[in-house]
Design an enzyme around this catalytic site. Sequence first.
Site, PDB file in Angstrom:
ATOM      1  N   HIS A   1     -49.218  -1.781  80.430  1.00  0.00           N
ATOM      2  CA  HIS A   1     -50.422  -0.888  80.284  1.00  0.00           C
ATOM      3  C   HIS A   1     -51.550  -1.299  81.050  1.00  0.00           C
ATOM      4  O   HIS A   1     -52.767  -1.880  80.506  1.00  0.00           O
ATOM      5  CB  HIS A   1     -50.888  -0.890  78.721  1.00  0.00           C
ATOM      6  CG  HIS A   1     -49.758  -0.110  77.969  1.00  0.00           C
ATOM      7  ND1 HIS A   1     -48.920  -0.908  77.175  1.00  0.00           N
ATOM      8  CD2 HIS A   1     -49.705   0.911  77.638  1.00  0.00           C
ATOM      9  CE1 HIS A   1     -48.122  -0.144  76.568  1.00  0.00           C
ATOM     10  NE2 HIS A   1     -48.492   1.156  76.851  1.00  0.00           N
ATOM     11  N   ASN A   2     -51.578  -1.531  82.385  1.00  0.00           N
ATOM     12  CA  ASN A   2     -52.567  -1.808  83.385  1.00  0.00           C
ATOM     13  C   ASN A   2     -53.055  -0.738  84.125  1.00  0.00           C
ATOM     14  O   ASN A   2     -52.904   0.390  84.056  1.00  0.00           O
ATOM     15  CB  ASN A   2     -51.906  -3.036  84.266  1.00  0.00           C
ATOM     16  CG  ASN A   2     -50.632  -2.616  84.799  1.00  0.00           C
ATOM     17  OD1 ASN A   2     -50.282  -1.407  85.073  1.00  0.00           O
ATOM     18  ND2 ASN A   2     -49.533  -3.330  84.691  1.00  0.00           N
ATOM     19  N   PHE A   3     -53.990  -1.088  84.995  1.00  0.00           N
ATOM     20  CA  PHE A   3     -54.430  -0.122  86.030  1.00  0.00           C
ATOM     21  C   PHE A   3     -53.257   0.631  86.601  1.00  0.00           C
ATOM     22  O   PHE A   3     -53.705   2.007  87.066  1.00  0.00           O
ATOM     23  CB  PHE A   3     -55.415  -0.738  87.042  1.00  0.00           C
ATOM     24  CG  PHE A   3     -56.082   0.217  87.802  1.00  0.00           C
ATOM     25  CD1 PHE A   3     -56.857   1.249  87.534  1.00  0.00           C
ATOM     26  CD2 PHE A   3     -55.361   0.178  89.233  1.00  0.00           C
ATOM     27  CE1 PHE A   3     -57.652   2.196  88.354  1.00  0.00           C
ATOM     28  CE2 PHE A   3     -56.086   1.372  90.170  1.00  0.00           C
ATOM     29  CZ  PHE A   3     -57.019   2.169  89.727  1.00  0.00           C
ATOM     30  N   SER A   4     -52.384  -0.079  87.302  1.00  0.00           N
ATOM     31  CA  SER A   4     -51.333   0.716  87.876  1.00  0.00           C
ATOM     32  C   SER A   4     -50.528   2.069  87.086  1.00  0.00           C
ATOM     33  O   SER A   4     -50.323   3.200  87.499  1.00  0.00           O
ATOM     34  CB  SER A   4     -50.159  -0.096  88.439  1.00  0.00           C
ATOM     35  OG  SER A   4     -50.683  -1.102  89.335  1.00  0.00           O
TER      36      SER A   4
ATOM     37  N   HIS B   1     -56.897   6.691  79.201  1.00  0.00           N
ATOM     38  CA  HIS B   1     -56.125   6.871  77.976  1.00  0.00           C
ATOM     39  C   HIS B   1     -55.725   5.333  77.430  1.00  0.00           C
ATOM     40  O   HIS B   1     -55.321   5.258  76.205  1.00  0.00           O
ATOM     41  CB  HIS B   1     -55.036   7.604  78.256  1.00  0.00           C
ATOM     42  CG  HIS B   1     -53.581   7.000  78.812  1.00  0.00           C
ATOM     43  ND1 HIS B   1     -53.820   6.831  80.213  1.00  0.00           N
ATOM     44  CD2 HIS B   1     -52.539   6.649  78.187  1.00  0.00           C
ATOM     45  CE1 HIS B   1     -52.635   5.968  80.468  1.00  0.00           C
ATOM     46  NE2 HIS B   1     -52.069   5.929  79.298  1.00  0.00           N
ATOM     47  N   ASP B   2     -55.725   4.396  78.222  1.00  0.00           N
ATOM     48  CA  ASP B   2     -55.345   3.132  77.761  1.00  0.00           C
ATOM     49  C   ASP B   2     -56.045   1.918  78.216  1.00  0.00           C
ATOM     50  O   ASP B   2     -55.824   0.667  78.084  1.00  0.00           O
ATOM     51  CB  ASP B   2     -53.892   2.559  78.422  1.00  0.00           C
ATOM     52  CG  ASP B   2     -52.673   3.144  77.617  1.00  0.00           C
ATOM     53  OD1 ASP B   2     -52.759   3.216  76.394  1.00  0.00           O
ATOM     54  OD2 ASP B   2     -51.762   3.280  78.281  1.00  0.00           O
TER      55      ASP B   2
ATOM     56  N   GLN C   1     -33.363   2.932  77.007  1.00  0.00           N
ATOM     57  CA  GLN C   1     -33.691   4.175  77.767  1.00  0.00           C
ATOM     58  C   GLN C   1     -32.826   5.360  77.443  1.00  0.00           C
ATOM     59  O   GLN C   1     -33.241   6.687  77.282  1.00  0.00           O
ATOM     60  CB  GLN C   1     -33.758   4.012  79.328  1.00  0.00           C
ATOM     61  CG  GLN C   1     -34.870   3.642  80.088  1.00  0.00           C
ATOM     62  CD  GLN C   1     -36.117   3.931  79.575  1.00  0.00           C
ATOM     63  OE1 GLN C   1     -36.591   3.580  78.526  1.00  0.00           O
ATOM     64  NE2 GLN C   1     -37.021   4.933  80.317  1.00  0.00           N
TER      65      GLN C   1
END
EC number: 3.1.4.-
Length: 603
Positions: free
Chosen positions: A354-357, A394-395, A555
């Site tokens: 949950h980072n900028f990427s 959003h995060d 998955q």
Amino acid sequence: MATKTIHFVVNGHEETAEFGLSSSDRDVQELFRATAEVGADHILKLFSSNGQLLKISASLQQNQRSAPYRLQLESCKSSPYRLQLESSRVMKELPLQAAARLMKELPLQAAARVMLQLESCKSTPYRLQLESCKSTPYRLQLESCADVAGVAMPTQLVAMETRVQQLETRVMELNRSPELLHELDQEVEDFKRKLQSVEHLSWMGLFRDNTEKFIHKTGPRLTTAHATRVSSHATPVSSHATPVSAHATPASVERQKLRTRFLNMRLETAACFCVRVQFKQLCVCSSLQVSEEVREHLKTPVFDNWQWEDSEMLVLLQTMFEDLGFVSEFQMETSILQNFLLEVHRHYNSIPFHNFSHCFCVTQMMYGLIWITELRTKLSRTDLLIMITSALCHDLDHPGYNNVYQINAQTDLALRYNDISPLENHHCAVAFSILSKPACNILKNVTSDQYKQIRSGMIKCILATDMARHNEILNKFKSFQPAFDFSNKEHKEVLMKILVKVSDISNEARPVSVAEPWLDCLLQEFFNQSDTEKSRGLPVTPFMDRDKVSKPSSQTNFITFVLLPLFTELTKLFPCLELHILEPVRRALEYYGDLEKASNLKH
């Protein structure tokens, strides 16, 4: 007696000056000096809310509290520099007292290089740093007790300093700041605000460093069998950590923790500044001339984020805002949009998933869906802005531990939001905290009604990303499907939530070479949480347990029970998405299904 009231900001604090209509210019100037707590030897500059340089006089126009002037301390005529003292442990203002006294008075001249010796009580070597108020840093080297009285300033430098003073006087006469100077002033002010902030110094890495002190800020540690609350973060083992002696004093332990935190945050702080510099350079050098090929590729789900640096992704985000017409429609200033994007980048933590990427990928998928489904012809530009900005924010400040953990651990976020979507509520709060800053407020020129609509829409879209509400939102969307009406407000709001949700969990719609590394990042974050849950005696989230979950099985279940039902329902409304997102997800299910079968055969 009739008076004038002037609202202004100085050193990050809101102030009010009130003076009589009969006051002289000197009286008004002294009033501002007193408010700024400076003497007569300091130079003050006052700027309007749009950056125009104002004359500090009795003729100043009254203003509203919502549009304060900005009072800036430019320099000190007699001592335009300040000294800082850096030891091996801490940087602080130089205390001119017994513990550290100067042998000789420092000649405060531009670019002056002097040699002097500093005595301290403990003979600790220090490095002096001389900083000009005009953002011109000079470094002083401590060598020996050399005679500084004879140090002279070259004639050329004297002439240069005189010329600079003349230019400053000329700027004052023009009664407005050149655009470049105003931009530099704004960056200095932003940096000062960062230095003064103690609540959220994520730009220094404090919200990215999972050390004990940070745990203490976000929630008490689980120290006894009766403890009921723990932090939202785990404490990692630092690569820089050194063993602490069993006989160490509390003070020495605290110093060691400080050293560890500093070493851990130092690289991230440098990286943050590098991104800012690189983004600014790209904006200036390229004038945002993103090629048509890249612009078109940006509109597709196959876009590969792994090929782009953070600074380049910021440029692409700015391009999205421009190409969707947001800049012109909502009168966004380019510099403010760039500041907003940089603040968003700064508030994403350095965690596995949950980072900028991830933020960029979600926003880029949202952008692609808008073009593929031709939503520009079906929704208003305000609705599109809500979805793009929601995807972007959003995060924000995600700690890497989900809502289940927050609630079970009774963290500050869970307590603050009463266990109701604590993370999503926090993301919203951080987003509007950024927008509340004048230098980052991309919504400052919208109407009051538009702002209310945008704020309400963003809150709804971001809160919809809480997976605990997944079935509720999907079932509501299904109920509207037979006769979906784009002019129906309720139908439209649910669709906007669905589109943001799809974008948020859309990695498997991308090529395997792009999607699979993201799965590795997600599992790393999941396993970090389950390890922490085990170590703290909390309920272990089943799908995050490294002892029970495999990459393929995680998955296949997620695609079967979450992605396919959601993507299939959206494709009913937009058949064109069959090719772009539904088929790739089906292929991903087949791919991980084959991996799972192969894994089972081995066992």
